[in-house]
Design an enzyme around this catalytic site. Structure first.
Site, PDB file in Angstrom:
ATOM      1  N   ARG A  13       0.844  -1.217   0.000  1.00 20.85           N
ATOM      2  CA  ARG A  13       0.000   0.000   0.000  1.00 20.85           C
ATOM      3  C   ARG A  13       0.875   1.262   0.000  1.00 20.85           C
ATOM      4  O   ARG A  13       0.525   2.269   0.617  1.00 20.85           O
ATOM      5  CB  ARG A  13      -0.948   0.028   1.210  1.00 20.85           C
ATOM      6  CG  ARG A  13      -1.946  -1.117   1.281  1.00 20.85           C
ATOM      7  CD  ARG A  13      -2.948  -1.052   0.124  1.00 20.85           C
ATOM      8  NE  ARG A  13      -4.076  -1.917   0.324  1.00 20.85           N
ATOM      9  CZ  ARG A  13      -4.134  -3.199  -0.064  1.00 20.85           C
ATOM     10  NH1 ARG A  13      -3.108  -3.746  -0.696  1.00 20.85           N
ATOM     11  NH2 ARG A  13      -5.217  -3.901   0.145  1.00 20.85           N
ATOM     12  N   GLU A  55      -5.647   3.696   5.923  1.00 19.25           N
ATOM     13  CA  GLU A  55      -5.275   3.471   4.531  1.00 19.25           C
ATOM     14  C   GLU A  55      -5.948   4.547   3.673  1.00 19.25           C
ATOM     15  O   GLU A  55      -5.466   4.913   2.609  1.00 19.25           O
ATOM     16  CB  GLU A  55      -5.789   2.080   4.120  1.00 19.25           C
ATOM     17  CG  GLU A  55      -5.145   1.532   2.891  1.00 19.25           C
ATOM     18  CD  GLU A  55      -6.091   0.714   2.061  1.00 19.25           C
ATOM     19  OE1 GLU A  55      -7.033   1.307   1.489  1.00 19.25           O
ATOM     20  OE2 GLU A  55      -5.887  -0.497   1.967  1.00 19.25           O
ATOM     21  N   SER A  93     -10.979  -1.184   2.860  1.00 15.55           N
ATOM     22  CA  SER A  93     -10.247  -1.237   4.136  1.00 15.55           C
ATOM     23  C   SER A  93      -9.981   0.185   4.609  1.00 15.55           C
ATOM     24  O   SER A  93      -9.409   0.986   3.865  1.00 15.55           O
ATOM     25  CB  SER A  93      -8.897  -1.930   3.957  1.00 15.55           C
ATOM     26  OG  SER A  93      -9.062  -3.222   3.449  1.00 15.55           O
TER      27      SER A  93
HETATM   28  N1  EPU Z   1     -10.497 -11.181   9.932  1.00 14.32           N
HETATM   29  C1  EPU Z   1     -11.182 -11.277  11.126  1.00 14.32           C
HETATM   30  N2  EPU Z   1     -12.246 -10.422  11.309  1.00 14.32           N
HETATM   31  C2  EPU Z   1     -12.644  -9.544  10.369  1.00 14.32           C
HETATM   32  C3  EPU Z   1     -11.924  -9.460   9.157  1.00 14.32           C
HETATM   33  C4  EPU Z   1     -10.842 -10.290   8.960  1.00 14.32           C
HETATM   34  O1  EPU Z   1     -10.855 -12.069  11.998  1.00 14.32           O
HETATM   35  O2  EPU Z   1     -13.624  -8.844  10.619  1.00 14.32           O
HETATM   36  C5  EPU Z   1      -9.390 -12.138   9.679  1.00 14.32           C
HETATM   37  C6  EPU Z   1      -9.847 -13.195   8.686  1.00 14.32           C
HETATM   38  O3  EPU Z   1     -10.440 -14.273   9.338  1.00 14.32           O
HETATM   39  C7  EPU Z   1      -8.578 -13.594   8.010  1.00 14.32           C
HETATM   40  C8  EPU Z   1      -7.771 -12.324   8.027  1.00 14.32           C
HETATM   41  O4  EPU Z   1      -8.332 -11.484   9.017  1.00 14.32           O
HETATM   42  O5  EPU Z   1      -7.882 -14.546   8.768  1.00 14.32           O
HETATM   43  C9  EPU Z   1      -7.696 -11.645   6.677  1.00 14.32           C
HETATM   44  O6  EPU Z   1      -8.974 -11.203   6.264  1.00 14.32           O
HETATM   45  P1  EPU Z   1      -9.339 -10.885   4.745  1.00 14.32           P
HETATM   46  O7  EPU Z   1      -9.018 -12.048   3.887  1.00 14.32           O
HETATM   47  O8  EPU Z   1     -10.727 -10.380   4.707  1.00 14.32           O
HETATM   48  O9  EPU Z   1      -8.311  -9.760   4.313  1.00 14.32           O
HETATM   49  P2  EPU Z   1      -7.746  -8.443   5.029  1.00 14.32           P
HETATM   50  O10 EPU Z   1      -6.342  -8.678   5.434  1.00 14.32           O
HETATM   51  O11 EPU Z   1      -8.694  -7.988   6.092  1.00 14.32           O
HETATM   52  C10 EPU Z   1      -6.696  -7.399   2.871  1.00 14.32           C
HETATM   53  C11 EPU Z   1      -6.776  -6.127   2.088  1.00 14.32           C
HETATM   54  C12 EPU Z   1      -8.064  -6.081   1.282  1.00 14.32           C
HETATM   55  C13 EPU Z   1      -8.064  -7.277   0.337  1.00 14.32           C
HETATM   56  C14 EPU Z   1      -7.958  -8.557   1.172  1.00 14.32           C
HETATM   57  C15 EPU Z   1      -7.841  -9.805   0.321  1.00 14.32           C
HETATM   58  C16 EPU Z   1      -5.530  -4.481   3.377  1.00 14.32           C
HETATM   59  C17 EPU Z   1      -5.600  -3.258   4.228  1.00 14.32           C
HETATM   60  N3  EPU Z   1      -6.716  -4.976   3.004  1.00 14.32           N
HETATM   61  O12 EPU Z   1      -7.772  -7.401   3.823  1.00 14.32           O
HETATM   62  O13 EPU Z   1      -8.048  -4.894   0.498  1.00 14.32           O
HETATM   63  O14 EPU Z   1      -9.239  -7.306  -0.447  1.00 14.32           O
HETATM   64  O15 EPU Z   1      -6.772  -8.518   2.003  1.00 14.32           O
HETATM   65  O16 EPU Z   1      -6.573  -9.869  -0.241  1.00 14.32           O
HETATM   66  O17 EPU Z   1      -4.434  -4.952   3.070  1.00 14.32           O
HETATM   67  C18 EPU Z   1      -8.730  -2.613   0.459  1.00 14.32           C
HETATM   68  O18 EPU Z   1      -7.522  -2.329   0.454  1.00 14.32           O
HETATM   69  O19 EPU Z   1      -9.623  -1.733   0.445  1.00 14.32           O
HETATM   70  C19 EPU Z   1      -9.114  -4.019   0.538  1.00 14.32           C
HETATM   71  C20 EPU Z   1     -10.389  -4.382   0.646  1.00 14.32           C
END
Ligand code: EPU
Length: 340
Positions: A165, A336, A240
């Site tokens: 990012r 972000e 995010s």
């Molecule tokens: N998780 C939780 N609770 C929640 C959300 C997530 O426990 O409410 C845990 C999930 O269980 C999982 C982990 O966190 O183990 C990762 O969750 P997720 O796959 O939803 O991805 P993220 O890390 O929360 C990032 C990006 C997203 C992108 C996803 C998929 C960032 C800041 N965000 O989210 O990007 O779509 O990975 O690759 O890096 C964005 O930038 O706007 C965005 C949506």
């Protein structure tokens, strides 16, 4: 012919759907429009802000200057052979439409980035990423215009200094430049399919997909995103709200003793990346709502506008969440989203 409007509501121009006003507003549809605008005395006397689809911004007050809305469109084939195609894409193109165009033509490399809101020009600024892929993997060059001199410059991938990012466009080149186009190299065959991300593998399996193509991967990503992330046309949001924090290994090991299930990913410089959504959920904020500002029920990393939240209300909610995460985990969350 350039038209500068006065007192324009920015509600339709941001995905948070917050009602605030730009003192001046000008939509541009070509590079020459922009060059004409920046040669005026008016431009030099006003502070300015460039807005693409407004999918990564939160306005907490009216904008006391000129908002330039980028509507420069066009996709041009620079070169191609049997294996690869090089596309020069104007910065005002909507990213998801670019992805759909490429997937339809079986051009590979960006299918994991399906359904990300925003424009082509915004994509390199925060090096958009999802499901194991970042846009930096396919970017060749980024063309920029210096807003003081009108001089056009083309930056190589290396010069963009991409990170998680992150890019040079958030630092030295944050101010006073306009991204006019981005050149991508995509594959026409032997696609580098990436199914490394857990949720993607599971979904492909559930969908009974065993043939991995840009199309099938894109379909799976769209399915995951539609289930987890709110549609900004129905509920305002900017994806995010925070970055996933990168913490020292030592702190991670301490946390892991207390929370053995803590999800984590390796990151650069011997740090560990923790999903902010998990931290926020553990602090009890998932699904909470204060007035019309809320934390999404299916993904705690996404803050939502239930209708008439002000930017201040969303921002104030974000500060409460950061304070809770700081207190419980000693981890600082960084937004972000760009806050104005
Ligand atoms: N998780 C939780 N609770 C929640 C959300 C997530 O426990 O409410 C845990 C999930 O269980 C999982 C982990 O966190 O183990 C990762 O969750 P997720 O796959 O939803 O991805 P993220 O890390 O929360 C990032 C990006 C997203 C992108 C996803 C998929 C960032 C800041 N965000 O989210 O990007 O779509 O990975 O690759 O890096 C964005 O930038 O706007 C965005 C949506």
């Amino acid at each position: 012919m350039l038209s500068i409007e006065k007192g324009v509501s920015l509600k339709p121009y941001t995905t948070f759907g917050i009602d605030c006003t730009a003192k001046y507003f000008c939509a541009i549809t070509s590079v020459s429009d922009l060059q004409e605008l920046i040669s005026t005395e008016f431009f030099n006397n006003e502070k300015h802000l460039i807005l693409g689809r407004g999918s990564n911004v939160l306005f907490t007050q009216d904008f006391d200057g000129l908002v330039i809305h980028n509507s420069i469109k066009g996709i041009e084939t620079v070169s191609e052979n049997d294996e690869k195609i090089v596309l020069k894409i104007s910065s005002g193109e909507l990213w998801h439409e670019v992805v759909m165009h490429c997937v339809k033509n079986n051009w590979g490399g960006i299918e994991n980035l399906s359904l990300i809101p925003g424009t082509m020009g915004a994509a390199p600024i925060q090096n958009i990423g999802a499901y194991g892929v970042e846009v930096k993997n396919v970017i060749d060059r980024v063309e920029i215009i210096d807003l003081s001199t009108s001089v056009i410059r083309s930056l190589s991938n290396e010069e963009c200094r991409f990170g998680y990012r992150e890019s040079v466009f958030k630092h030295e080149l944050k101010k006073n430049i306009f991204i006019s186009s981005v050149t991508l190299t995509l594959t026409k065959k032997n696609h580098q399919i990436n199914t490394s991300y857990g949720a993607l593998t599971t979904t492909l399996h559930q969908m009974n997909v065993f043939e991995f193509t840009p199309q099938t991967i894109s379909d799976a990503v769209i399915k995951i995103r539609t289930e987890k992330l709110p549609d900004h046309q129905k509920m305002g949001n900017a994806g995010s709200f925070f970055k996933n924090p990168e913490i020292a290994e030592k702190l991670f090991h301490q946390l892991q003793l207390q929370y053995p299930e803590i999800p984590h990913y390796p990151s650069a410089n011997q740090q560990v990346k923790i999903p902010a959504g998990w931290l926020i959920e553990r602090c009890g904020w998932k699904g909470k709502r204060i007035g019309d500002a809320g934390v999404h029920a299916h993904q705690a990393l996404v803050l939502v506008n239930y209708g008439n939240a002000s930017g201040e209300e969303i921002f104030s909610l974000s500060k409460k969440i950061s304070a809770a995460v700081q207190e419980k985990f000693s981890i600082t969350l960084t937004p972000e989203v760009n806050i104005f």
